[in-house]
Design a protein around this motif. Structure first.
Motif, PDB file in Angstrom:
ATOM      1  N   SER A   1       5.538  15.241   0.891  1.00 42.73           N
ATOM      2  CA  SER A   1       5.810  13.810   0.782  1.00 42.73           C
ATOM      3  C   SER A   1       4.669  13.139   0.037  1.00 42.73           C
ATOM      4  CB  SER A   1       5.941  13.220   2.191  1.00 42.73           C
ATOM      5  OG  SER A   1       5.982  11.816   2.119  1.00 42.73           O
ATOM      6  N   SER A   2       5.019  12.120  -0.743  1.00 36.51           N
ATOM      7  CA  SER A   2       3.961  11.393  -1.431  1.00 36.51           C
ATOM      8  C   SER A   2       3.502  10.229  -0.564  1.00 36.51           C
ATOM      9  CB  SER A   2       4.465  10.902  -2.784  1.00 36.51           C
ATOM     10  OG  SER A   2       5.636  10.150  -2.598  1.00 36.51           O
ATOM     11  N   GLN A   3       4.142  10.051   0.562  1.00 36.50           N
ATOM     12  CA  GLN A   3       3.823   8.944   1.455  1.00 36.50           C
ATOM     13  C   GLN A   3       3.366   9.504   2.808  1.00 36.50           C
ATOM     14  OE1 GLN A   3       5.068   5.464   0.461  1.00 36.50           O
ATOM     15  NE2 GLN A   3       5.059   6.488  -1.510  1.00 36.50           N
ATOM     16  N   LYS A   4       3.085   8.578   3.717  1.00 32.46           N
ATOM     17  CA  LYS A   4       2.633   9.008   5.036  1.00 32.46           C
ATOM     18  C   LYS A   4       3.732   9.804   5.731  1.00 32.46           C
ATOM     19  CE  LYS A   4       1.765   6.532   9.091  1.00 32.46           C
ATOM     20  NZ  LYS A   4       1.512   5.204   9.649  1.00 32.46           N
TER      21      LYS A   4
ATOM     22  N   VAL B   1      11.571   8.651   7.429  1.00 36.53           N
ATOM     23  CA  VAL B   1      11.706   7.190   7.408  1.00 36.53           C
ATOM     24  C   VAL B   1      13.161   6.800   7.647  1.00 36.53           C
ATOM     25  CG1 VAL B   1      11.477   5.113   5.996  1.00 36.53           C
ATOM     26  CG2 VAL B   1       9.740   6.896   5.857  1.00 36.53           C
ATOM     27  N   LEU B   2      14.066   7.482   6.928  1.00 33.29           N
ATOM     28  CA  LEU B   2      15.486   7.159   7.072  1.00 33.29           C
ATOM     29  C   LEU B   2      15.971   7.447   8.491  1.00 33.29           C
ATOM     30  CD1 LEU B   2      16.919   8.607   3.715  1.00 33.29           C
ATOM     31  CD2 LEU B   2      16.578   6.205   4.299  1.00 33.29           C
ATOM     32  N   LEU B   3      15.496   8.570   9.036  1.00 33.05           N
ATOM     33  CA  LEU B   3      15.914   8.985  10.363  1.00 33.05           C
ATOM     34  C   LEU B   3      15.420   7.995  11.417  1.00 33.05           C
ATOM     35  CD1 LEU B   3      17.548  11.358  11.212  1.00 33.05           C
ATOM     36  CD2 LEU B   3      15.454  12.648  11.604  1.00 33.05           C
ATOM     37  N   GLU B   4      14.170   7.572  11.230  1.00 38.71           N
ATOM     38  CA  GLU B   4      13.595   6.587  12.143  1.00 38.71           C
ATOM     39  C   GLU B   4      14.463   5.330  12.147  1.00 38.71           C
ATOM     40  OE1 GLU B   4      11.178   6.949  14.139  1.00 38.71           O
ATOM     41  OE2 GLU B   4      10.602   4.914  14.742  1.00 38.71           O
ATOM     42  N   GLY B   5      14.851   4.902  10.945  1.00 42.48           N
ATOM     43  CA  GLY B   5      15.710   3.723  10.828  1.00 42.48           C
ATOM     44  C   GLY B   5      17.020   3.911  11.581  1.00 42.48           C
ATOM     45  N   LEU B   6      17.621   5.071  11.397  1.00 40.21           N
ATOM     46  CA  LEU B   6      18.898   5.341  12.064  1.00 40.21           C
ATOM     47  C   LEU B   6      18.732   5.313  13.577  1.00 40.21           C
ATOM     48  CD1 LEU B   6      20.417   8.335  10.047  1.00 40.21           C
ATOM     49  CD2 LEU B   6      21.368   6.037  10.218  1.00 40.21           C
TER      50      LEU B   6
ATOM     51  N   LYS C   1      18.495  -0.037   7.432  1.00 34.26           N
ATOM     52  CA  LYS C   1      18.016  -0.489   6.122  1.00 34.26           C
ATOM     53  C   LYS C   1      16.609   0.014   5.838  1.00 34.26           C
ATOM     54  CE  LYS C   1      21.465  -2.807   4.570  1.00 34.26           C
ATOM     55  NZ  LYS C   1      22.038  -3.848   5.427  1.00 34.26           N
ATOM     56  N   LEU C   2      15.951   0.495   6.877  1.00 36.36           N
ATOM     57  CA  LEU C   2      14.591   0.977   6.741  1.00 36.36           C
ATOM     58  C   LEU C   2      14.536   2.103   5.699  1.00 36.36           C
ATOM     59  CD1 LEU C   2      12.246  -0.067   8.496  1.00 36.36           C
ATOM     60  CD2 LEU C   2      12.403   2.042   9.812  1.00 36.36           C
ATOM     61  N   GLY C   3      13.682   1.917   4.701  1.00 35.72           N
ATOM     62  CA  GLY C   3      13.537   2.987   3.724  1.00 35.72           C
ATOM     63  C   GLY C   3      14.529   2.928   2.593  1.00 35.72           C
ATOM     64  N   ILE C   4      15.394   1.926   2.602  1.00 34.94           N
ATOM     65  CA  ILE C   4      16.345   1.772   1.512  1.00 34.94           C
ATOM     66  C   ILE C   4      15.781   0.760   0.521  1.00 34.94           C
ATOM     67  CG2 ILE C   4      18.640   0.944   0.893  1.00 34.94           C
ATOM     68  CD1 ILE C   4      18.877   3.454   2.405  1.00 34.94           C
TER      69      ILE C   4
ATOM     70  N   ASN D   1       5.798   2.876   5.582  1.00 35.45           N
ATOM     71  CA  ASN D   1       4.782   3.409   4.699  1.00 35.45           C
ATOM     72  C   ASN D   1       3.906   2.334   4.091  1.00 35.45           C
ATOM     73  OD1 ASN D   1       5.166   6.201   4.792  1.00 35.45           O
ATOM     74  ND2 ASN D   1       7.139   5.898   3.764  1.00 35.45           N
ATOM     75  N   ASN D   2       4.246   1.119   4.395  1.00 37.04           N
ATOM     76  CA  ASN D   2       3.593   0.012   3.721  1.00 37.04           C
ATOM     77  C   ASN D   2       2.080  -0.003   3.920  1.00 37.04           C
ATOM     78  OD1 ASN D   2       4.193  -1.916   1.964  1.00 37.04           O
ATOM     79  ND2 ASN D   2       4.316  -3.551   3.478  1.00 37.04           N
ATOM     80  N   ASP D   3       1.680   0.212   5.143  1.00 39.65           N
ATOM     81  CA  ASP D   3       0.259   0.102   5.476  1.00 39.65           C
ATOM     82  C   ASP D   3      -0.575   1.089   4.679  1.00 39.65           C
ATOM     83  OD1 ASP D   3       1.919   1.806   6.869  1.00 39.65           O
ATOM     84  OD2 ASP D   3       0.446   2.164   8.453  1.00 39.65           O
ATOM     85  N   ASN D   4       0.061   2.152   4.281  1.00 37.65           N
ATOM     86  CA  ASN D   4      -0.701   3.180   3.610  1.00 37.65           C
ATOM     87  C   ASN D   4      -0.849   2.907   2.117  1.00 37.65           C
ATOM     88  OD1 ASN D   4      -0.356   5.373   1.865  1.00 37.65           O
ATOM     89  ND2 ASN D   4       1.024   6.476   3.202  1.00 37.65           N
ATOM     90  N   LYS D   5      -0.108   1.921   1.648  1.00 35.52           N
ATOM     91  CA  LYS D   5      -0.188   1.580   0.227  1.00 35.52           C
ATOM     92  C   LYS D   5      -0.979   0.291   0.054  1.00 35.52           C
ATOM     93  CE  LYS D   5       2.627   3.333  -2.887  1.00 35.52           C
ATOM     94  NZ  LYS D   5       3.178   2.995  -4.136  1.00 35.52           N
ATOM     95  N   LYS D   6      -1.863   0.307  -0.926  1.00 36.47           N
ATOM     96  CA  LYS D   6      -2.598  -0.919  -1.194  1.00 36.47           C
ATOM     97  C   LYS D   6      -1.679  -1.934  -1.848  1.00 36.47           C
ATOM     98  CE  LYS D   6      -6.736   1.653  -2.085  1.00 36.47           C
ATOM     99  NZ  LYS D   6      -6.876   2.502  -3.256  1.00 36.47           N
ATOM    100  N   GLU D   7      -1.878  -3.176  -1.501  1.00 35.09           N
ATOM    101  CA  GLU D   7      -1.039  -4.209  -2.081  1.00 35.09           C
ATOM    102  C   GLU D   7      -1.225  -4.308  -3.599  1.00 35.09           C
ATOM    103  OE1 GLU D   7       1.558  -4.648   0.175  1.00 35.09           O
ATOM    104  OE2 GLU D   7       1.597  -6.420  -1.094  1.00 35.09           O
ATOM    105  N   LYS D   8      -2.399  -3.870  -4.052  1.00 33.87           N
ATOM    106  CA  LYS D   8      -2.681  -3.933  -5.484  1.00 33.87           C
ATOM    107  C   LYS D   8      -1.710  -3.091  -6.299  1.00 33.87           C
ATOM    108  CE  LYS D   8      -7.488  -4.111  -5.268  1.00 33.87           C
ATOM    109  NZ  LYS D   8      -8.636  -3.272  -5.518  1.00 33.87           N
ATOM    110  N   ASP D   9      -1.100  -2.187  -5.636  1.00 28.86           N
ATOM    111  CA  ASP D   9      -0.219  -1.248  -6.322  1.00 28.86           C
ATOM    112  C   ASP D   9       1.086  -1.857  -6.798  1.00 28.86           C
ATOM    113  OD1 ASP D   9      -0.814   2.004  -4.830  1.00 28.86           O
ATOM    114  OD2 ASP D   9      -1.887   0.822  -6.313  1.00 28.86           O
ATOM    115  N   VAL D  10       1.098  -3.146  -7.047  1.00 29.65           N
ATOM    116  CA  VAL D  10       2.361  -3.784  -7.395  1.00 29.65           C
ATOM    117  C   VAL D  10       2.979  -3.129  -8.634  1.00 29.65           C
ATOM    118  CG1 VAL D  10       3.497  -5.963  -7.895  1.00 29.65           C
ATOM    119  CG2 VAL D  10       1.466  -5.921  -6.470  1.00 29.65           C
ATOM    120  N   THR D  11       2.111  -2.838  -9.587  1.00 34.10           N
ATOM    121  CA  THR D  11       2.632  -2.213 -10.802  1.00 34.10           C
ATOM    122  C   THR D  11       3.259  -0.865 -10.470  1.00 34.10           C
ATOM    123  OG1 THR D  11       0.359  -1.522 -11.114  1.00 34.10           O
ATOM    124  CG2 THR D  11       1.168  -3.275 -12.546  1.00 34.10           C
ATOM    125  N   GLN D  12       2.658  -0.173  -9.548  1.00 31.63           N
ATOM    126  CA  GLN D  12       3.174   1.135  -9.150  1.00 31.63           C
ATOM    127  C   GLN D  12       4.469   1.023  -8.358  1.00 31.63           C
ATOM    128  OE1 GLN D  12       2.021   3.587 -11.073  1.00 31.63           O
ATOM    129  NE2 GLN D  12       2.614   4.778  -9.270  1.00 31.63           N
TER     130      GLN D  12
END
Lengths: 129, 374
Positions: free
Chosen positions: B316-319, B325-330, B336-339, B346-357
């Motif tokens: 996984s490229s995320q936490k 993530v999808l399963l947790e949502g279900l 809608k989680l992960g859609i 996974n949000n907390d693990n990504k810096k907000e600066k990553d908007v371009t990404q």
């Protein structure tokens, strides 16, 4: 094509108006063909894969081409989503056509002439694998 | 061409195969435009795949290989050709059929019947892994909960993982999938349209996931869909063939109904476009693959890093991996989680600066219609 124009001439020049119409009826040939639909196309014709059909040649024509057959199929066999089968005046790209087990690209596609007892297969490749 | 001398009588019947010059041509090869007869077609079709396998060293002697089998045309032909080549060229492979049961009534249960027949026909052991067993949910149940909108995302993400899990249960060294040249060209276009640079760079590779536990390979990478479809079709009911060496071949049995949950929007457009191109110039398909291969991604482009899911250990490229993530949502009743724009776990693990990404990340995640995973 030739015979068509000849018939018309008769119609115009002939004094007896009754003659032409039975003549042209005789000229229209009836051909027995086997059509097979696969790869999901059978779903467009009530899930029947093999159809034994009798097709008349178009008015006054002596032969039946694939072009004629396609329009016959779209009016007579395709019950739903015709756009899955046809695009313009040919089959939709991605639909394979075999005439007597031979790729129709070798026999002139729409111009392929059909004969009595020919087997024409249509297979869609557009479905998942 | 030179053959034009032969009078093109009705149905091109007089055209002879340009390889053997003896039998009547039955097929125009999209790759080369050659007109060839059935016997020569089987020969070149199979030998070309053999060549691809050898040139790319897809298999090593003694390996255990799972064939991802959906019951569709591609995987059915793959199973048939691989078992034949394995025999003919002594690959020394242990072949298995691996199927995923998504739990879609009226679709997968029927196609699994096809796979079960394949198991008998080719004598290959079959393993079926189900969403229900792996995730506790069937696709029918998922659709009941989330509706028909993002269901393909669930299905695609789950299938990819399910195939890997099944492969590790079978203890295979590699998974072979039936992706053909048309599929790959389509995927190249889709990844360009989505701006998915990470997938674009790997979707044309014939072997993927070599760094992961179980690599995947695509022996049909250069094989046209047209030929895959004609292959089983022309094997049937042909009197000529029955006299020859292919007598033991029966009509290949494959399943060809669209998934009932997939009206197949986005990929469908790309697919249709590819077929339109093919009609004008069949080589276009190989050319698109070539362009995909030649894409050079600038070294300064930030690519998602590969890590492992903290929950299940899957790559996984995320936490958390997408499936978790999808399963947790279900399971939490928040499907809608992960859609789409993922702002979930996974949000907390990504810096907000990553908007371009985040644009890139979003499109990587929003893969539609999972019949084709790259």
């Amino acid at each position: 094509m030739k015979s068509e124009s000849r018939d018309r001439e008769i119609e115009v020049e002939g004094c007896d108006a009754v003659l032409p119409s039975p003549f042209s009826k005789i000229r229209s040939l009836n051909m027995q063909l086997t059509l097979e639909f696969g790869g999901g196309l059978e779903l467009l014709c009530e899930s029947v894969k093999v159809h034994k059909v009798n097709v008349d040649t178009p008015n006054e024509a002596e032969k039946l081409t694939m072009k004629d057959l396609l329009s016959w199929v779209s009016t007579n066999l395709i019950k739903e989503r015709p756009e899955m089968f046809m695009k313009g005046d040919s089959v939709r790209p991605g639909v394979l056509v075999l005439v007597n087990d031979c790729d129709w690209e070798l026999s002139g596609q729409l111009d392929t002439t059909l004969e009595e007892k020919d087997v024409v297969v249509f297979i869609s490749t557009l479905h998942g694998g | 061409m030179e053959e034009a001398v032969t009078k093109p009588t009705k149905k091109g019947g007089a055209r002879l195969c340009c390889i053997c010059n003896q039998s009547r041509a039955a097929l125009k090869r999209p790759k080369t435009l050659e007109q060839i007869c059935k016997e020569c077609f089987y020969e070149v079709f199979e030998e070309e795949i053999h060549q691809v396998i050898v040139d790319n060293q897809l298999f090593k002697p003694g390996e255990r290989i799972a064939i991802g089998a959906s019951g569709g045309k591609d995987s059915t032909v793959l199973a048939c050709v691989l078992s034949e080549l394995n025999r003919r060229h002594n690959y020394g492979l242990d072949l298995f059929l691996l199927s995923v049961d998504e739990g879609i009534t009226g679709y997968r249960d029927d196609s699994l019947e096809t796979v079960k027949r394949n198991e008998v026909q080719y004598g290959l052991p079959l393993k079926i892994v189900s969403y229900k067993d792996l995730y506790g949910w069937t696709m029918d149940e998922i659709v009941k909960m989330i509706g028909l909108k993002n269901n393909c995302t669930f299905c695609g993400v789950f299938r990819r993982q399910a195939l890997d899990r099944g492969a590790s249960l079978l203890k295979v060294d590699k998974v072979a999938t039936g992706h053909n040249a048309d599929d790959i060209a389509e995927t190249v276009l889709l990844n360009i349209l989505r701006g998915d640079i990470a997938r674009l760079s790997r979707c044309t590779s014939i072997v993927t996931g070599e760094d992961g536990p179980i690599p995947r390979c695509k022996p049909f990478k250069y094989t046209y869909e047209k030929e895959i479809v004609i292959y089983p079709c022309s094997l049937k009911c042909s009197v000529v063939i029955e006299k020859f060496t292919y007598a033991y071949f029966k009509r290949l049995d494959y399943f060809s109904t669209e998934c009932i949950y997939s009206p197949n929007a986005y990929r469908g457009f790309a697919r249709e476009f590819i077929k339109d191109l093919e009609r004008i110039r069949p080589r276009a398909i190989l050319d698109i693959i070539k362009s995909g291969e030649n894409f050079r991604i600038s070294t300064s482009t930030k690519m998602p890093e590969q890590g492992t899911c903290q929950r299940c250990g899957y790559i996984s490229s995320q936490k958390w991996c997408k499936a978790c993530v999808l399963l947790e949502g279900l399971n939490r009743g928040l499907p809608k989680l992960g859609i789409g724009r993922s702002r979930g776990l996974n949000n907390d693990n990504k810096k907000e600066k990553d908007v371009t990404q985040s644009n890139g990340a979003k499109s990587i995640e929003s893969k539609q219609c999972g019949t084709l995973d790259f």
